[in-house]
Motif scaffolding. Structure first.
Motif, PDB file in Angstrom:
ATOM      1  N   SER A 139      64.406 112.153  13.893  1.00 21.25           N
ATOM      2  CA  SER A 139      64.348 110.876  13.168  1.00 21.25           C
ATOM      3  C   SER A 139      63.916 109.728  14.068  1.00 21.25           C
ATOM      4  O   SER A 139      63.709 108.610  13.590  1.00 21.25           O
ATOM      5  N   HIS A 140      63.765 109.996  15.375  1.00 19.18           N
ATOM      6  CA  HIS A 140      63.308 108.982  16.336  1.00 19.18           C
ATOM      7  C   HIS A 140      62.014 109.408  17.027  1.00 19.18           C
ATOM      8  O   HIS A 140      61.591 108.769  17.992  1.00 19.18           O
ATOM      9  N   ARG A 161      59.118 112.339  12.525  1.00 18.05           N
ATOM     10  CA  ARG A 161      59.216 111.595  11.269  1.00 18.05           C
ATOM     11  C   ARG A 161      58.436 110.271  11.292  1.00 18.05           C
ATOM     12  O   ARG A 161      58.606 109.444  10.417  1.00 18.05           O
ATOM     13  N   GLN A 162      57.574 110.118  12.273  1.00 23.06           N
ATOM     14  CA  GLN A 162      56.615 109.013  12.222  1.00 23.06           C
ATOM     15  C   GLN A 162      55.240 109.568  12.575  1.00 23.06           C
ATOM     16  O   GLN A 162      55.104 110.376  13.500  1.00 23.06           O
ATOM     17  N   MET A 218      68.625 107.962   6.534  1.00 25.02           N
ATOM     18  CA  MET A 218      67.213 108.250   6.265  1.00 25.02           C
ATOM     19  C   MET A 218      67.083 109.648   5.703  1.00 25.02           C
ATOM     20  O   MET A 218      67.636 110.607   6.233  1.00 25.02           O
ATOM     21  N   TYR A 241      57.488 108.078   8.168  1.00 25.03           N
ATOM     22  CA  TYR A 241      57.051 106.695   8.304  1.00 25.03           C
ATOM     23  C   TYR A 241      55.609 106.661   8.829  1.00 25.03           C
ATOM     24  O   TYR A 241      55.248 107.413   9.734  1.00 25.03           O
ATOM     25  N   ASP A 253      65.697 113.252   5.098  1.00 26.04           N
ATOM     26  CA  ASP A 253      65.005 114.160   6.013  1.00 26.04           C
ATOM     27  C   ASP A 253      63.557 114.363   5.606  1.00 26.04           C
ATOM     28  O   ASP A 253      62.737 114.805   6.408  1.00 26.04           O
ATOM     29  N   ARG A 299      61.624 111.848   4.522  1.00 33.16           N
ATOM     30  CA  ARG A 299      60.918 110.573   4.643  1.00 33.16           C
ATOM     31  C   ARG A 299      60.122 110.540   5.949  1.00 33.16           C
ATOM     32  O   ARG A 299      60.661 110.734   7.034  1.00 33.16           O
ATOM     33  N   THR A 320      62.635 117.636  19.943  1.00 35.98           N
ATOM     34  CA  THR A 320      63.696 117.253  18.999  1.00 35.98           C
ATOM     35  C   THR A 320      65.061 117.820  19.387  1.00 35.98           C
ATOM     36  O   THR A 320      66.064 117.462  18.773  1.00 35.98           O
ATOM     37  N   TRP A 361      61.688 104.413  18.255  1.00 36.85           N
ATOM     38  CA  TRP A 361      60.843 105.603  18.158  1.00 36.85           C
ATOM     39  C   TRP A 361      60.279 105.932  19.536  1.00 36.85           C
ATOM     40  O   TRP A 361      59.891 105.038  20.286  1.00 36.85           O
TER      41      TRP A 361
END
Length: 530
Positions: free
Chosen positions: A201-202, A227-228, A1, A7, A3, A5, A195, A172
């Motif tokens: 990323s999760h 990242r979401q 993925m 969602y 970095d 991006r 983090t 996530w």
């Protein structure tokens, strides 16, 4: 993925449905889901299976999605039950959705006060539920309810809740500012700490707007590594609403350089999607909404317009076309020559900027606005005024007189009723005609009487309808003798809308003036023959 991006997770169909006055049907939900899918949203939360008949109907016949993943929402198992024997969890995990999102407590205070459960049992509830859901769906998400309040009170326990979900298979873990009271600097600091325990990323973010910081908090979380982003269309949601995806998306992409599932072409649909939702909710779009509002790229002051005419970047932070919006030059008593020239160009009037008639028109508009007219919200009336000043608008009809009678009386059944009757005398093609009509109020009666005369000659008026009617008192100190301003919004079957204005000390007279402009504008735009 990548970095860069991010969602996007939309919860309009569940969180948005908790907005006061919002009540989606299963059909509404399917249509909104398909619009979100077409836009390029990554996850669409459809609702809570088992919670109500509407959500059951939606998941019983889910819409076909091509780009997005459909998520079913639920909560972790109850205390003292196994995950595979919980009646609340069962319909969620068996919904057939690609994604299961489970909410659980992450604040020790909530565990002991709201749920009355042991803190270790709450950790088991999270882990068991997530592990069970991973056997039923392709992807599982954990929404850590009250995470920021929990972290500020007991950071070790809040992080243990995240680990319980992540270690048992959650794709996530989403940090929820459920009470909406956390500020951007706190969000950025806390997400950065998270983090270090769970990879960014999760990690997702879910913000409520109780301090008007939901969008800022979401962007701060992304800066810190999340990242979401979860949010809703137009910021719908309980209390003050959720983070507004419509303003979040362009800020992420155009301002911060992040990538989403939306292409540049998809971004140009943001304004349309926002207004489609308002139309479905039968409410007027917020004029000053960031990026997509009617006023977002509207310019009124003469100094501003003069600069925008030279280079829009002088007073616009992005090109409005990037989000499907458009520039709007307003004309008012604050307008300069640049405003008028720009508006003339917008309505297709080819006139030399040095034409001396412009000065006369400016004086006319400013005098009318001094009398109570407002043309920055009544573009159709302004266009008619401009074209009439230049001799371009035919006289489609001439009203010789009108009379409106209201009668309040008891009917034969003993009900108290009010009747409105209008009589009009109209000169039309060298003949004078009279018509009488009743209506639901004096304005409706007047409209009905005019149509009786005009429709046989001008069939273009067949699909003209009044969409909105607003009255404003301009001189409240005059009490019931006050001057009133009437704004009428009209539409036709092709989806065109336009607004006209009328001003008078008599509200019926002001209404007629606005109604006349609405009729004449429709005839002129449709090229009706005189």
């Amino acid at each position: 993925m990548s970095d860069k991006r991010v969602y996007l997770y939309d919860s309009t169909l569940r969180d948005g449905a908790q907005t006061q006055g919002v009540d989606f049907s299963a059909t509404d939900k399917a249509a909104i889901a398909q619009s979100l899918d077409l836009l390029g949203i990554d996850y669409i939360e459809g609702g809570w299976p088992g919670a109500n008949p509407t959500d059951d109907a939606f998941f019983g016949n889910p819409p076909t999605l091509h780009r997005a993943k459909l998520a079913a929402f639920g909560m972790t198992r109850r205390a003292g039950r196994s995950a595979d024997n919980d009646p609340g969890l069962a319909p969620v995990v068996s919904s057939g959705a690609d994604v299961i999102t489970l909410v659980g407590k992450s604040w020790d205070f909530q565990c002991t006060v709201a749920l009355g459960v042991d803190l270790d049992e709450n950790l088991r509830m999270i882990g068991d539920s997530i592990r069970h859901a991973t056997t039923k769906a392709k992807e599982v998400i954990y929404d850590a309810e009250h995470f920021f309040d929990g972290y500020k009170g007991n950071p070790d326990y809040a992080l243990k809740c995240l680990k319980a979900a992540h270690d048992n298979g959650a794709r996530w873990v989403v940090l929820c500012d459920t009470n909406g009271g956390t500020l951007p600097d706190e969000v950025e600091r806390i997400v950065a700490a998270v983090t270090k325990v769970v990879p960014g990323s999760h990690v997702g973010i879910h913000c409520h707007n109780d301090t008007e910081n939901a969008v800022a908090n979401s962007l701060a979380a992304v800066r810190a590594g999340a990242r979401q982003i979860q949010g809703t269309l137009n910021g719908l949601g309980e209390r003050c609403g959720n983070a507004n995806l419509i303003s979040l998306i362009p800020s992420l992409v155009l301002k911060m350089g992040y990538e989403t599932g939306l292409s540049a072409s998809d971004m140009t649909r943001l304004t349309q999607v926002s207004r489609e939702l308002d139309e479905r909710l039968n409410r007027a779009p917020l004029r000053n909404a960031a990026y997509v509002g009617e006023a977002a790229f509207a310019h009124k002051g003469g100094l501003h317009v003069s600069a925008v005419e030279k280079d829009p970047k002088c007073y616009e932070h992005i090109a409005p076309e990037l989000v499907g919006n458009h520039r709007k030059i307003l004309v008012s008593d604050q307008a300069g020559r640049s405003n008028f020239v720009a508006r003339f160009r917008e309505i297709g009037l080819d006139i030399d900027p040095k034409d001396p008639r412009i000065a006369g028109m400016m004086d006319e508009v400013k005098q009318r606005e001094f009398s109570g007219y407002s043309y920055d919200g009544a573009e159709a009336s302004f266009e008619l005024l401009a074209r009439s000043y230049l001799g371009e608008v035919p006289e489609y009809y001439r009203l010789s007189s009108f009379r409106v009678i209201d009668e309040r009386r008891w009917n034969a059944r003993g009900d108290l009723i009010t009747l409105s009757e209008a009589t009009v005398k109209v000169s039309l093609r060298d003949a004078t005609q009279m018509a009488v009509a009743e209506g639901n109020g004096p304005v409706n009666a007047l409209d009905a009487a005019l149509r009786k005369v005009l429709l046989p000659v001008y069939p273009e008026l067949q699909d003209l309808k009044l969409v909105d009617y607003k009255v404003r008192i301009l001189t409240p100190e005059a009490a019931t003798a006050a001057v009133t301003r009437v704004l009428i919004e009209s539409a036709d079957r092709r989806g065109n809308t336009w607004t006209t204005v009328g001003v008078s000390g008599n509200v019926i007279d002001a209404s007629y003036n606005a109604l006349r402009d609405a009729i004449v504008y429709k005839l002129f735009r449709d090229g009706a023959s005189v």
